[in-house]
Scaffold this active site. Structure first.
Site, PDB file in Angstrom:
ATOM      1  N   HIS A  56       0.846  -1.197   0.000  1.00 41.03           N
ATOM      2  CA  HIS A  56       0.000   0.000   0.000  1.00 41.03           C
ATOM      3  C   HIS A  56       0.880   1.244   0.000  1.00 41.03           C
ATOM      4  O   HIS A  56       2.036   1.204   0.433  1.00 41.03           O
ATOM      5  CB  HIS A  56      -0.902   0.018   1.227  1.00 41.03           C
ATOM      6  CG  HIS A  56      -1.981  -1.009   1.204  1.00 41.03           C
ATOM      7  ND1 HIS A  56      -3.071  -0.951   2.046  1.00 41.03           N
ATOM      8  CD2 HIS A  56      -2.159  -2.126   0.447  1.00 41.03           C
ATOM      9  CE1 HIS A  56      -3.865  -1.977   1.804  1.00 41.03           C
ATOM     10  NE2 HIS A  56      -3.330  -2.709   0.849  1.00 41.03           N
ATOM     11  N   GLU A  58       0.894   3.834   1.880  1.00 38.36           N
ATOM     12  CA  GLU A  58       1.403   4.207   3.202  1.00 38.36           C
ATOM     13  C   GLU A  58       2.587   3.345   3.615  1.00 38.36           C
ATOM     14  O   GLU A  58       3.571   3.855   4.164  1.00 38.36           O
ATOM     15  CB  GLU A  58       0.307   4.055   4.270  1.00 38.36           C
ATOM     16  CG  GLU A  58      -0.928   4.885   4.021  1.00 38.36           C
ATOM     17  CD  GLU A  58      -2.039   4.120   3.310  1.00 38.36           C
ATOM     18  OE1 GLU A  58      -3.202   4.327   3.651  1.00 38.36           O
ATOM     19  OE2 GLU A  58      -1.730   3.327   2.394  1.00 38.36           O
ATOM     20  N   CYS A  86      -6.114   1.861   5.859  1.00 37.10           N
ATOM     21  CA  CYS A  86      -6.778   0.613   6.238  1.00 37.10           C
ATOM     22  C   CYS A  86      -6.230   0.160   7.598  1.00 37.10           C
ATOM     23  O   CYS A  86      -5.349   0.799   8.174  1.00 37.10           O
ATOM     24  CB  CYS A  86      -6.521  -0.465   5.178  1.00 37.10           C
ATOM     25  SG  CYS A  86      -4.811  -1.058   5.144  1.00 37.10           S
ATOM     26  N   CYS A  89      -2.364  -0.460   7.506  1.00 34.46           N
ATOM     27  CA  CYS A  89      -1.556   0.759   7.455  1.00 34.46           C
ATOM     28  C   CYS A  89      -1.672   1.563   8.750  1.00 34.46           C
ATOM     29  O   CYS A  89      -0.693   2.168   9.200  1.00 34.46           O
ATOM     30  CB  CYS A  89      -1.956   1.594   6.246  1.00 34.46           C
ATOM     31  SG  CYS A  89      -1.564   0.752   4.681  1.00 34.46           S
TER      32      CYS A  89
END
Length: 149
Positions: A56, A58, A86, A89
């Protein structure tokens, strides 16, 4: 004198990263990590490119920022991300002890707030910066994805 490097300025940089993800066929989420008004990490989703569910924006940004700083803690940093983090993260942000998270669009289904994931107690959160722009790129991506299938 007003600081030109505000939350909107840095969220626009995160949106540039989201556009790069969009162009690669990735879910268009972009992130930047800022320390003392300087971008020290830029990232976007790479889950498809790397065949890695943890890639992801992040997570990529945290790794890059920690490498830049030479340490795993990001207490003096701010994460700007186009979509609410999410659970994964948010959990990673807890361990980085990031000082501030600024996100654009909320994620009603998978966002950390819906899932009641805890951030580090000292992490400040700012929601909704350029939310409409951040939401538009996500909607555009999924509309185009549906039309291709």
């Amino acid at each position: 004198m007003q600081n030109p490097f505000d939350d909107t300025y840095f969220m626009k940089r995160a949106l540039q990263e989201a556009e790069m993800a969009f162009e690669k066929g990735e879910v268009p989420v972009g992130a930047v990590v800022v320390c003392k008004d300087k971008i020290i990490a830029r990232a976007h989703n790479l889950t498809e490119t790397l065949n890695d569910v943890t890639a992801h924006a992040e997570m990529q940004a945290f790794t890059s920022a920690a490498d830049f700083l030479g340490g795993k803690y990001l207490m003096d940093c701010t994460l700007y991300v186009t979509l609410e983090p999410c659970q994964m993260c948010a959990g990673a942000s807890y361990w980085t002890q990031i000082g501030k998270i600024v996100f654009g669009a909320s994620d009603e289904q998978r966002g950390y707030e819906k899932l009641k994931t805890t951030l580090h107690p000292k992490t400040e959160v700012v929601r909704g910066v350029l939310a409409e722009d951040c939401s538009k790129i996500m909607k555009r991506f999924f509309i185009e994805k549906r039309n291709l299938n």
